[in-house]
Scaffold this active site. Structure first.
Site, PDB file in Angstrom:
ATOM      1  N   ASP A  35     -13.705  -9.624  19.800  1.00 36.91           N
ATOM      2  CA  ASP A  35     -14.282  -8.462  19.365  1.00 36.91           C
ATOM      3  C   ASP A  35     -15.507  -8.434  19.068  1.00 36.91           C
ATOM      4  O   ASP A  35     -16.275  -9.455  18.645  1.00 36.91           O
ATOM      5  CB  ASP A  35     -13.584  -8.192  17.659  1.00 36.91           C
ATOM      6  CG  ASP A  35     -13.747  -6.493  17.682  1.00 36.91           C
ATOM      7  OD1 ASP A  35     -12.849  -5.836  17.920  1.00 36.91           O
ATOM      8  OD2 ASP A  35     -14.669  -6.158  17.438  1.00 36.91           O
ATOM      9  N   VAL A  70     -17.917  -7.223  25.323  1.00 34.67           N
ATOM     10  CA  VAL A  70     -16.959  -7.259  26.544  1.00 34.67           C
ATOM     11  C   VAL A  70     -18.170  -6.803  27.674  1.00 34.67           C
ATOM     12  O   VAL A  70     -17.873  -6.844  28.825  1.00 34.67           O
ATOM     13  CB  VAL A  70     -15.845  -6.098  26.577  1.00 34.67           C
ATOM     14  CG1 VAL A  70     -14.865  -6.727  25.736  1.00 34.67           C
ATOM     15  CG2 VAL A  70     -16.214  -4.790  26.260  1.00 34.67           C
ATOM     16  N   TYR A 165     -14.838  10.580  28.775  1.00 31.61           N
ATOM     17  CA  TYR A 165     -14.050   9.530  28.348  1.00 31.61           C
ATOM     18  C   TYR A 165     -12.721   9.555  29.099  1.00 31.61           C
ATOM     19  O   TYR A 165     -11.995   8.591  29.832  1.00 31.61           O
ATOM     20  CB  TYR A 165     -13.388   9.936  26.755  1.00 31.61           C
ATOM     21  CG  TYR A 165     -12.419   8.995  26.247  1.00 31.61           C
ATOM     22  CD1 TYR A 165     -12.738   7.695  25.988  1.00 31.61           C
ATOM     23  CD2 TYR A 165     -11.184   9.549  26.261  1.00 31.61           C
ATOM     24  CE1 TYR A 165     -11.717   6.899  25.305  1.00 31.61           C
ATOM     25  CE2 TYR A 165     -10.278   8.572  25.465  1.00 31.61           C
ATOM     26  CZ  TYR A 165     -10.450   7.431  25.203  1.00 31.61           C
ATOM     27  OH  TYR A 165      -9.424   6.418  24.659  1.00 31.61           O
TER      28      TYR A 165
END
Length: 261
Positions: A35, A70, A165
């Protein structure tokens, strides 16, 4: 193969990602929990804090906490290397890291909003695939490797104020389907899990975007009659990581409480 099955999970500090880590670790898996654990200036709600990831790892002897974004390919490669060096290989990769941005029409979304959504929600999945799939393929045949990406009910419906999104999550499904074709006859599967409204910090941020005091209102279209709990979605993700999920490669598992029924 000896030893536990091994997974890398992104977005692991809270929400569905954390629930997935707990579910896998509770079933005896070794997990590298990844994370960012830091806020993002382009995301208008708080992201996970480092203490959440550390506490998660401390609860299970076979969980390793890795702070990584990420969007950084080398950081994900290092997380996969941790899985291989500490636990002997990799059997599953779960791309759960994502952000939600929106609040207006698609044509009014800023360059920064588009860039953040595509870089985190789409390229974050692709970056994990580039780091993890070679490791999944390094397992000897017969393999039961699994790549699982968290999509969304928004990958299958249009939602007011969340068009960008929706576009990002539609891309996740396309990425998984294409990857499954590339993995044909390798023993490694690729599948998407599309949650509906799930009681997470992201759902709270979505409710705020719509001006709703009660997050339960976001589940009005779900046959479940209430928001899902992260653990309920994690149960589906964990099954998708298992050897039993051989038949669903290239598929979408709609863990959405009936939203898309």
């Amino acid at each position: 193969m000896t030893g536990p099955r091994v997974a890398v999970v992104t977005g692991a500090a809270r929400g569905i990602g954390a629930a997935t880590v707990r579910r896998l670790a509770g079933a005896g898996w070794a997990v590298v929990a990844v994370d960012r654990c830091a806020d993002d200036p382009d995301v208008p709600y708080p992201l996970a804090e480092p203490g959440l990831l550390d506490a998660l790892a401390q609860g299970f002897p076979l969980v390793r906490a890795v702070r990584a974004d990420v969007r950084e390919q080398n950081a994900l490669r290092a997380a996969v290397e941790t899985a291989e060096s500490e636990f002997g290989g990799l059997d599953a990769a779960v791309a759960a890291a994502a952000v939600m941005l929106g609040g207006g029409p698609v044509w009014e979304q800023t360059d920064a909003q588009w860039r953040t959504l595509l870089d985190v929600d789409v390229m974050g999945v692709a970056n994990l695939a580039r780091a993890a799939v070679p490791a999944l393929l390094r397992r000897p045949r017969p393999r039961t490797g699994r790549f699982v990406a968290l999509a969304s009910a928004a990958a299958h419906r249009g939602l007011w104020g969340l068009g960008a999104y929706c576009a990002a999550k539609h891309a996740v499904v396309g990425l998984v389907r294409g990857m499954a074709c590339d993995l044909r006859d390798t023993g490694v599967n690729a599948v998407a899990v599309s949650p509906g409204s799930t009681r997470t910090d992201m759902l709270r941020a979505t409710a705020d975007l719509y001006g709703l005091a009660d997050v339960g209102q976001l589940a009005d279209r779900q046959l479940s009659g209430r928001p899902l709990e992260p653990e309920e979605v994690a149960a589906v993700v964990a099954w998708a990581c298992s050897a039993d999920s051989f038949a669903v490669t290239g598929s979408v598992l709609h863990a959405d409480g009936g939203f898309t029924a």
